[in-house]
Design a protein around this motif. Structure first.
Motif, PDB file in Angstrom:
ATOM      1  N   LEU A  20      29.929  -8.665  17.875  1.00 23.47           N
ATOM      2  CA  LEU A  20      29.089  -7.463  17.981  1.00 23.47           C
ATOM      3  C   LEU A  20      27.765  -7.654  17.256  1.00 23.47           C
ATOM      4  CD1 LEU A  20      31.845  -4.731  17.497  1.00 23.47           C
ATOM      5  CD2 LEU A  20      30.556  -5.170  19.601  1.00 23.47           C
ATOM      6  N   CYS A  21      27.812  -8.280  16.080  1.00 23.53           N
ATOM      7  CA  CYS A  21      26.581  -8.532  15.330  1.00 23.53           C
ATOM      8  C   CYS A  21      25.644  -9.453  16.111  1.00 23.53           C
ATOM      9  CB  CYS A  21      26.902  -9.131  13.962  1.00 23.53           C
ATOM     10  SG  CYS A  21      27.627  -7.957  12.794  1.00 23.53           S
ATOM     11  N   LYS A  22      26.198 -10.443  16.789  1.00 26.86           N
ATOM     12  CA  LYS A  22      25.376 -11.355  17.603  1.00 26.86           C
ATOM     13  C   LYS A  22      24.733 -10.612  18.769  1.00 26.86           C
ATOM     14  CE  LYS A  22      27.871 -15.663  16.583  1.00 26.86           C
ATOM     15  NZ  LYS A  22      28.761 -16.724  17.128  1.00 26.86           N
ATOM     16  N   ILE A  23      25.504  -9.710  19.394  1.00 26.99           N
ATOM     17  CA  ILE A  23      24.962  -8.899  20.493  1.00 26.99           C
ATOM     18  C   ILE A  23      23.775  -8.076  20.002  1.00 26.99           C
ATOM     19  CG2 ILE A  23      25.456  -6.960  22.050  1.00 26.99           C
ATOM     20  CD1 ILE A  23      28.371  -7.967  22.156  1.00 26.99           C
ATOM     21  N   LEU A  24      23.928  -7.480  18.830  1.00 27.49           N
ATOM     22  CA  LEU A  24      22.873  -6.637  18.268  1.00 27.49           C
ATOM     23  C   LEU A  24      21.637  -7.455  17.906  1.00 27.49           C
ATOM     24  CD1 LEU A  24      25.087  -4.360  15.991  1.00 27.49           C
ATOM     25  CD2 LEU A  24      23.975  -3.711  18.133  1.00 27.49           C
ATOM     26  N   TYR A  29      18.091  -5.921  17.014  1.00 18.88           N
ATOM     27  CA  TYR A  29      18.527  -4.960  16.015  1.00 18.88           C
ATOM     28  C   TYR A  29      19.025  -5.680  14.760  1.00 18.88           C
ATOM     29  CZ  TYR A  29      18.602  -2.115  20.262  1.00 18.88           C
ATOM     30  OH  TYR A  29      18.265  -1.492  21.437  1.00 18.88           O
ATOM     31  N   SER A  30      19.137  -4.921  13.666  1.00 25.45           N
ATOM     32  CA  SER A  30      19.605  -5.486  12.400  1.00 25.45           C
ATOM     33  C   SER A  30      21.010  -4.963  12.092  1.00 25.45           C
ATOM     34  CB  SER A  30      18.645  -5.099  11.264  1.00 25.45           C
ATOM     35  OG  SER A  30      19.128  -5.567  10.019  1.00 25.45           O
ATOM     36  N   PRO A  31      22.052  -5.802  12.281  1.00 29.89           N
ATOM     37  CA  PRO A  31      23.425  -5.337  12.047  1.00 29.89           C
ATOM     38  C   PRO A  31      23.886  -5.554  10.614  1.00 29.89           C
ATOM     39  CG  PRO A  31      23.479  -7.505  13.046  1.00 29.89           C
ATOM     40  CD  PRO A  31      22.025  -7.151  12.880  1.00 29.89           C
ATOM     41  N   GLN A  32      24.799  -4.682  10.177  1.00 25.91           N
ATOM     42  CA  GLN A  32      25.455  -4.835   8.874  1.00 25.91           C
ATOM     43  C   GLN A  32      26.962  -4.762   9.105  1.00 25.91           C
ATOM     44  OE1 GLN A  32      24.596  -5.423   5.454  1.00 25.91           O
ATOM     45  NE2 GLN A  32      26.806  -5.674   5.538  1.00 25.91           N
ATOM     46  N   PRO A  33      27.683  -5.870   8.915  1.00 29.13           N
ATOM     47  CA  PRO A  33      29.134  -5.827   9.131  1.00 29.13           C
ATOM     48  C   PRO A  33      29.868  -5.120   7.997  1.00 29.13           C
ATOM     49  CG  PRO A  33      28.467  -8.013   8.398  1.00 29.13           C
ATOM     50  CD  PRO A  33      27.209  -7.220   8.584  1.00 29.13           C
ATOM     51  N   ALA A  34      30.899  -4.373   8.344  1.00 25.70           N
ATOM     52  CA  ALA A  34      31.818  -3.769   7.368  1.00 25.70           C
ATOM     53  C   ALA A  34      33.224  -3.965   7.936  1.00 25.70           C
ATOM     54  CB  ALA A  34      31.519  -2.291   7.164  1.00 25.70           C
ATOM     55  N   TYR A  35      34.177  -4.337   7.071  1.00 27.87           N
ATOM     56  CA  TYR A  35      35.502  -4.735   7.549  1.00 27.87           C
ATOM     57  C   TYR A  35      36.610  -3.741   7.199  1.00 27.87           C
ATOM     58  CZ  TYR A  35      33.055  -9.085   8.437  1.00 27.87           C
ATOM     59  OH  TYR A  35      32.156 -10.027   8.903  1.00 27.87           O
ATOM     60  N   SER A  36      36.224  -2.596   6.648  1.00 34.99           N
ATOM     61  CA  SER A  36      37.206  -1.538   6.373  1.00 34.99           C
ATOM     62  C   SER A  36      36.481  -0.204   6.335  1.00 34.99           C
ATOM     63  CB  SER A  36      37.902  -1.785   5.031  1.00 34.99           C
ATOM     64  OG  SER A  36      37.008  -1.566   3.952  1.00 34.99           O
ATOM     65  N   GLY A  37      37.251   0.869   6.453  1.00 35.19           N
ATOM     66  CA  GLY A  37      36.646   2.190   6.369  1.00 35.19           C
ATOM     67  C   GLY A  37      36.058   2.461   4.996  1.00 35.19           C
ATOM     68  N   THR A  38      36.706   1.935   3.976  1.00 37.40           N
ATOM     69  CA  THR A  38      36.229   2.129   2.602  1.00 37.40           C
ATOM     70  C   THR A  38      34.897   1.423   2.386  1.00 37.40           C
ATOM     71  OG1 THR A  38      38.540   2.152   1.889  1.00 37.40           O
ATOM     72  CG2 THR A  38      36.867   1.940   0.177  1.00 37.40           C
ATOM     73  N   GLU A  39      34.792   0.192   2.884  1.00 35.09           N
ATOM     74  CA  GLU A  39      33.538  -0.555   2.760  1.00 35.09           C
ATOM     75  C   GLU A  39      32.424   0.143   3.539  1.00 35.09           C
ATOM     76  OE1 GLU A  39      31.651  -5.031   3.605  1.00 35.09           O
ATOM     77  OE2 GLU A  39      33.643  -4.506   4.374  1.00 35.09           O
ATOM     78  N   ALA A  40      32.773   0.657   4.716  1.00 36.57           N
ATOM     79  CA  ALA A  40      31.781   1.355   5.534  1.00 36.57           C
ATOM     80  C   ALA A  40      31.209   2.573   4.810  1.00 36.57           C
ATOM     81  CB  ALA A  40      32.407   1.790   6.862  1.00 36.57           C
ATOM     82  N   MET A  41      32.067   3.313   4.077  1.00 36.47           N
ATOM     83  CA  MET A  41      31.603   4.488   3.336  1.00 36.47           C
ATOM     84  C   MET A  41      30.570   4.101   2.286  1.00 36.47           C
ATOM     85  SD  MET A  41      32.494   7.442   4.327  1.00 36.47           S
ATOM     86  CE  MET A  41      31.821   8.237   2.866  1.00 36.47           C
TER      87      MET A  41
END
Length: 229
Positions: A20-24, A29-41
Motif C-alpha cells: 500500500l505504501c508503494k502504491i501511495l 503521496y507520503s505514506p506513514q505505516p502503522a502496524y497496530s491500532g495503538t500505534e495508529a492512535m
C-alpha cells in the motif's frame, strides 16, 4: 508548490502495508505505516492526516474502534481495506464512518483509483467549506473551539478579548475606533465609556505580548483607533 498529501496506512500485515505504501508513493503521496491500532492512535494524535487506509483486524485497538475515534476528532476520509467479506460487516463499517470499503485481495489499480477519487472529493469539500480558522503572524484563532495559540502555545482569553481579536483578524487592515469596537463586540450603542475599551485592549495586548515578547500585534493610531500592526 503543492502541499504534500500525508496518508496513514494502518495494516498489521507487513507485506500488505509495504504494498500500500508503494502504491501511495507511486501516486506522489507520503505514506506513514502503522502496524497496530495503538500505534495508529499515536500518529493520529501527533498530526492531521489527509486520509487513513485502515484494516479492521488489528492488534491493540480494533479497526472499528479506531474508525469511531477518527470520526470523533475530524472528517478525515477513511478507506477500510479488509479481508472481512460479510455484507453486514461492510454495511456496519460504512455506517460508523468509513468512506469506502475494499475487500482483500484487492486490485492495485482499483485501490489507487479509489484513493485518488476520495482525495479529490475531500479537497473540493475543503475548498467549499467556510474556514473557521484564522491566522495572523504566529497567532492561530479557531472560531469553533474558541482557542487561540501563539507559537503553538494556548493563550487564555476572556470572551470579550477573544471577540476583539477575532474582529481584528477578520479585517486586518481596518482601523477600529473605540465606538466601532464597542458596538461590534458588546452589540450596544457606544456612549463614550472609553474605560471599558481601554481595560480590555490593555489586557488583550498584555496577554499577546506575554505569549511572544518579540512581536507587536496591535497598534494604536492616536485620534483614530486600533488595528493589527
Amino acid at each position: 508548490m503543492n502541499r504534500t498529501t500525508h496518508i496513514l496506512v494502518v495494516e498489521d500485515d507487513s507485506d500488505i502495508n509495504q504494498l500500500l505504501c508503494k502504491i501511495l508513493m507511486k501516486s506522489g503521496y507520503s505514506p506513514q505505516p502503522a502496524y497496530s491500532g495503538t500505534e495508529a492512535m499515536i500518529y493520529l494524535e501527533r498530526q492531521e492526516w489527509d486520509m487513513v487506509l485502515l484494516d479492521l483486524m488489528l492488534p491493540g485497538l480494533p479497526g472499528e474502534e479506531l474508525l469511531m475515534k477518527i470520526n470523533e476528532k475530524n472528517s478525515t476520509p477513511v478507506i477500510v481495506i479488509s479481508a472481512k467479506e460479510e455484507q453486514q460487516t461492510k454495511v456496519s463499517t460504512l455506517r460508523i464512518g468509513a468512506d469506502d470499503y475494499i475487500t482483500k485481495p484487492f486490485d492495485i489499480e482499483e485501490v489507487s483509483a479509489r484513493i485518488d477519487s476520495h482525495l479529490r472529493r475531500y479537497s473540493r469539500m475543503i475548498c467549499m467549506a467556510p474556514s473557521n480558522r484564522m491566522e495572523y503572524k504566529d497567532i492561530h484563532l479557531d472560531k469553533d473551539t474558541k482557542i487561540v495559540t501563539i507559537n503553538q502555545s494556548e493563550v487564555m482569553l476572556t470572551a470579550r478579548e477573544f471577540a476583539i481579536l477575532e474582529l481584528f483578524m477578520s479585517y486586518p487592515r481596518k482601523v477600529f475606533s473605540k465606538a466601532n469596537l464597542f458596538e461590534s463586540v458588546w452589540e450596544e450603542t457606544f456612549v463614550g465609556d472609553d474605560n471599558t475599551i481601554n481595560v480590555h485592549m490593555s489586557n488583550l495586548r498584555n496577554k499577546l505580548s506575554k505569549a511572544n515578547p518579540d512581536e507587536d500585534y496591535i497598534e494604536t493610531l492616536w485620534g483614530m483607533g486600533y488595528r493589527l500592526k
